[in-house]
Design a protein around this motif. Sequence first.
Motif, PDB file in Angstrom:
ATOM      1  N   VAL A   1      -3.038   7.853   3.719  1.00 56.99           N
ATOM      2  CA  VAL A   1      -3.758   8.948   3.078  1.00 56.99           C
ATOM      3  C   VAL A   1      -5.175   8.470   2.822  1.00 56.99           C
ATOM      4  N   ARG A   2      -6.137   9.320   3.095  1.00 58.81           N
ATOM      5  CA  ARG A   2      -7.548   8.980   2.914  1.00 58.81           C
ATOM      6  C   ARG A   2      -8.044   9.529   1.586  1.00 58.81           C
ATOM      7  N   PHE A   3      -8.822   8.729   0.861  1.00 61.15           N
ATOM      8  CA  PHE A   3      -9.389   9.152  -0.420  1.00 61.15           C
ATOM      9  C   PHE A   3     -10.899   8.904  -0.427  1.00 61.15           C
ATOM     10  N   ALA A   4     -11.648   9.854  -0.996  1.00 61.83           N
ATOM     11  CA  ALA A   4     -13.091   9.672  -1.131  1.00 61.83           C
ATOM     12  C   ALA A   4     -13.402   8.584  -2.153  1.00 61.83           C
ATOM     13  N   TYR A   5     -12.542   8.475  -3.183  1.00 58.94           N
ATOM     14  CA  TYR A   5     -12.730   7.477  -4.239  1.00 58.94           C
ATOM     15  C   TYR A   5     -11.364   6.935  -4.667  1.00 58.94           C
ATOM     16  N   THR A   6     -11.337   5.662  -5.033  1.00 56.49           N
ATOM     17  CA  THR A   6     -10.105   5.039  -5.512  1.00 56.49           C
ATOM     18  C   THR A   6      -9.553   5.774  -6.732  1.00 56.49           C
ATOM     19  N   SER A   7     -10.434   6.303  -7.568  1.00 57.61           N
ATOM     20  CA  SER A   7     -10.010   6.983  -8.799  1.00 57.61           C
ATOM     21  C   SER A   7      -9.120   8.197  -8.532  1.00 57.61           C
ATOM     22  N   GLU A   8      -9.151   8.732  -7.317  1.00 52.63           N
ATOM     23  CA  GLU A   8      -8.314   9.897  -6.980  1.00 52.63           C
ATOM     24  C   GLU A   8      -6.840   9.528  -6.771  1.00 52.63           C
ATOM     25  N   ILE A   9      -6.574   8.243  -6.595  1.00 52.26           N
ATOM     26  CA  ILE A   9      -5.220   7.828  -6.217  1.00 52.26           C
ATOM     27  C   ILE A   9      -4.223   8.072  -7.345  1.00 52.26           C
ATOM     28  N   LYS A  10      -4.622   7.827  -8.595  1.00 59.04           N
ATOM     29  CA  LYS A  10      -3.692   8.008  -9.723  1.00 59.04           C
ATOM     30  C   LYS A  10      -3.168   9.439  -9.778  1.00 59.04           C
ATOM     31  N   ASP A  11      -4.062  10.398  -9.583  1.00 62.17           N
ATOM     32  CA  ASP A  11      -3.644  11.804  -9.596  1.00 62.17           C
ATOM     33  C   ASP A  11      -2.666  12.088  -8.457  1.00 62.17           C
ATOM     34  N   SER A  12      -2.932  11.501  -7.307  1.00 68.65           N
ATOM     35  CA  SER A  12      -2.060  11.718  -6.153  1.00 68.65           C
ATOM     36  C   SER A  12      -0.657  11.170  -6.423  1.00 68.65           C
ATOM     37  N   ILE A  13      -0.583  10.008  -7.065  1.00 67.67           N
ATOM     38  CA  ILE A  13       0.723   9.432  -7.411  1.00 67.67           C
ATOM     39  C   ILE A  13       1.434  10.331  -8.425  1.00 67.67           C
ATOM     40  N   ALA A  14       0.675  10.754  -9.451  1.00 67.27           N
ATOM     41  CA  ALA A  14       1.257  11.586 -10.517  1.00 67.27           C
ATOM     42  C   ALA A  14       1.777  12.910  -9.990  1.00 67.27           C
ATOM     43  N   ASN A  15       1.115  13.457  -8.976  1.00 64.75           N
ATOM     44  CA  ASN A  15       1.498  14.763  -8.426  1.00 64.75           C
ATOM     45  C   ASN A  15       2.470  14.657  -7.250  1.00 64.75           C
ATOM     46  N   GLY A  16       2.912  13.448  -6.951  1.00 61.75           N
ATOM     47  CA  GLY A  16       3.891  13.265  -5.884  1.00 61.75           C
ATOM     48  C   GLY A  16       3.319  13.242  -4.489  1.00 61.75           C
ATOM     49  N   GLY A  17       1.990  13.172  -4.374  1.00 59.93           N
ATOM     50  CA  GLY A  17       1.375  13.147  -3.045  1.00 59.93           C
ATOM     51  C   GLY A  17       1.369  11.774  -2.409  1.00 59.93           C
ATOM     52  N   LEU A  18       1.639  10.730  -3.209  1.00 60.66           N
ATOM     53  CA  LEU A  18       1.607   9.353  -2.713  1.00 60.66           C
ATOM     54  C   LEU A  18       2.693   8.566  -3.436  1.00 60.66           C
ATOM     55  N   ALA A  19       3.452   7.806  -2.672  1.00 64.40           N
ATOM     56  CA  ALA A  19       4.558   7.039  -3.248  1.00 64.40           C
ATOM     57  C   ALA A  19       4.220   5.548  -3.279  1.00 64.40           C
ATOM     58  N   LEU A  20       4.666   4.890  -4.327  1.00 72.11           N
ATOM     59  CA  LEU A  20       4.545   3.435  -4.440  1.00 72.11           C
ATOM     60  C   LEU A  20       5.724   2.789  -3.714  1.00 72.11           C
ATOM     61  N   PRO A  21       5.554   1.567  -3.187  1.00 69.13           N
ATOM     62  CA  PRO A  21       4.308   0.817  -3.093  1.00 69.13           C
ATOM     63  C   PRO A  21       3.510   1.236  -1.858  1.00 69.13           C
ATOM     64  N   PHE A  22       2.236   0.817  -1.803  1.00 66.93           N
ATOM     65  CA  PHE A  22       1.395   1.065  -0.630  1.00 66.93           C
ATOM     66  C   PHE A  22       0.336  -0.022  -0.555  1.00 66.93           C
ATOM     67  N   VAL A  23      -0.400  -0.031   0.546  1.00 62.40           N
ATOM     68  CA  VAL A  23      -1.495  -0.995   0.718  1.00 62.40           C
ATOM     69  C   VAL A  23      -2.809  -0.245   0.552  1.00 62.40           C
ATOM     70  N   TRP A  24      -3.587  -0.651  -0.441  1.00 61.76           N
ATOM     71  CA  TRP A  24      -4.931  -0.091  -0.648  1.00 61.76           C
ATOM     72  C   TRP A  24      -5.919  -0.854   0.220  1.00 61.76           C
ATOM     73  N   LYS A  25      -6.759  -0.102   0.952  1.00 58.28           N
ATOM     74  CA  LYS A  25      -7.796  -0.735   1.773  1.00 58.28           C
ATOM     75  C   LYS A  25      -9.116  -0.014   1.565  1.00 58.28           C
ATOM     76  N   SER A  26     -10.151  -0.775   1.237  1.00 62.79           N
ATOM     77  CA  SER A  26     -11.491  -0.208   1.185  1.00 62.79           C
ATOM     78  C   SER A  26     -11.873   0.252   2.587  1.00 62.79           C
ATOM     79  N   ALA A  27     -12.495   1.441   2.683  1.00 61.61           N
ATOM     80  CA  ALA A  27     -12.849   1.975   4.004  1.00 61.61           C
ATOM     81  C   ALA A  27     -13.919   1.142   4.686  1.00 61.61           C
ATOM     82  N   GLN A  28     -14.796   0.538   3.901  1.00 60.12           N
ATOM     83  CA  GLN A  28     -15.896  -0.233   4.487  1.00 60.12           C
ATOM     84  C   GLN A  28     -16.041  -1.596   3.813  1.00 60.12           C
ATOM     85  N   PHE A  29     -16.597  -2.507   4.577  1.00 55.54           N
ATOM     86  CA  PHE A  29     -17.057  -3.816   4.091  1.00 55.54           C
ATOM     87  C   PHE A  29     -15.940  -4.783   3.711  1.00 55.54           C
ATOM     88  N   GLY A  30     -14.699  -4.470   4.099  1.00 57.48           N
ATOM     89  CA  GLY A  30     -13.637  -5.448   3.901  1.00 57.48           C
ATOM     90  C   GLY A  30     -13.739  -6.538   4.958  1.00 57.48           C
TER      91      GLY A  30
END
Length: 384
Positions: free
Chosen positions: A125-154
């Motif tokens: 799932v793509r997110f514009a900001y990391t801060s959006e992820i908590k809402d996605s988890i709370a609303n059932g749009g994303l399940a734990l566990p997962f791998v978080w990856k910065s889109a750039q500069f990793g």
Amino acid sequence: MNFFSSDFKLGILGGGQLGKMLLYETRKWDIQTKVMDPSPEAPCKIACNEFVLGDLLDFEKVYNFGKDVDLLTIEIENVNVEALEKLEEEGVKVYPQTKALRIIQNKATQKLFYTDHGIPTAPFVRFAYTSEIKDSIANGGLALPFVWKSAQFGYDGQGVKVVRAVEDLEGLPNVECIAEEMIAFKNELAVIVARSSSGELVNYPVVEMEFHPEANQVEYVICPARIDENVAQKAIDVALIVSENIGHVGLLAVELFQTQDDKILVNEVAPRPHNSGHYSIEASYTNQFEQHIRAILGLPLGKTDSKVAGIMVNLVGAEGHTGDVIYENMESILDMQGVTPHIYGKKQTRPFRKMGHVTIVDEDMARAREVAQQVKETIQVVSK
């Protein structure tokens, strides 16, 4: 065009260890080189014909750097693509091409590219900001566990974190990112594909990668991978499909997952020489750095077969050590047969910083793996 002992000038953006190892080959063939890097102590500085200090993401610095070279390549993909596009428009050859860099630079764009082209990859799932992820988890749009990856500069394990609980999101940068499904894999594999500017295409054997559990960095690269021949062919086939769709010139390192049921999924790619190909300096007929030079210059590509089994051990800074580097027990590993250390020339160490690598070659893979373990346990990268 005459590349050798001539006025031809190859520009390289990035002056780290990959650039330094590229320069082994340009110096061997007497190809004139110009390198830019933001560090005045870049490893490339001692080996290129001309060194320029500059930010690789600065439009003017990159544009001005590239105006007087005949061909421009990279050793890191975090560069200013807009400047490269302008240089391309003005007739400078840029390999890999900017259209390939635009796909690869952003991990979200890269993943969407795989999806759009039917290339197997882990669900995300793509997110514009990391801060959006908590809402996605709370609303059932994303399940734990997962791998978080910065889109750039990793890079080198940075910008990646396994998230097992909502609390694991604390402290992560609030940037564009992806949340990727955790894959239960048997092996992490890689295939390096070389594509020349004249259209020739070759691939290296499949390698197996063993990672450090905390740093998310490769500890060992094993060639050939200890996998079934059919699985190896599937990995090569997927890597070639990725290469064909991206259409790069130069090297493309394709990192892959082998799942529990032997499916092959693309993790990510790098359009340059890669850590997974370092073994090739000692073990292959044509090492990856020479191959990259051959590819971007449109020269015949070299033989990719291995002469012997090869294992690469990464040398990284020991935990708890920051400062002037010391390599302990170097004499001990030099006393082992088939062992070749490569020290990158970084004067300062810090925990998990890549400081060098060691290649172990042997006709017998099991014996090479035993020696690799001895090397890992013997040499220490510490500070004064």
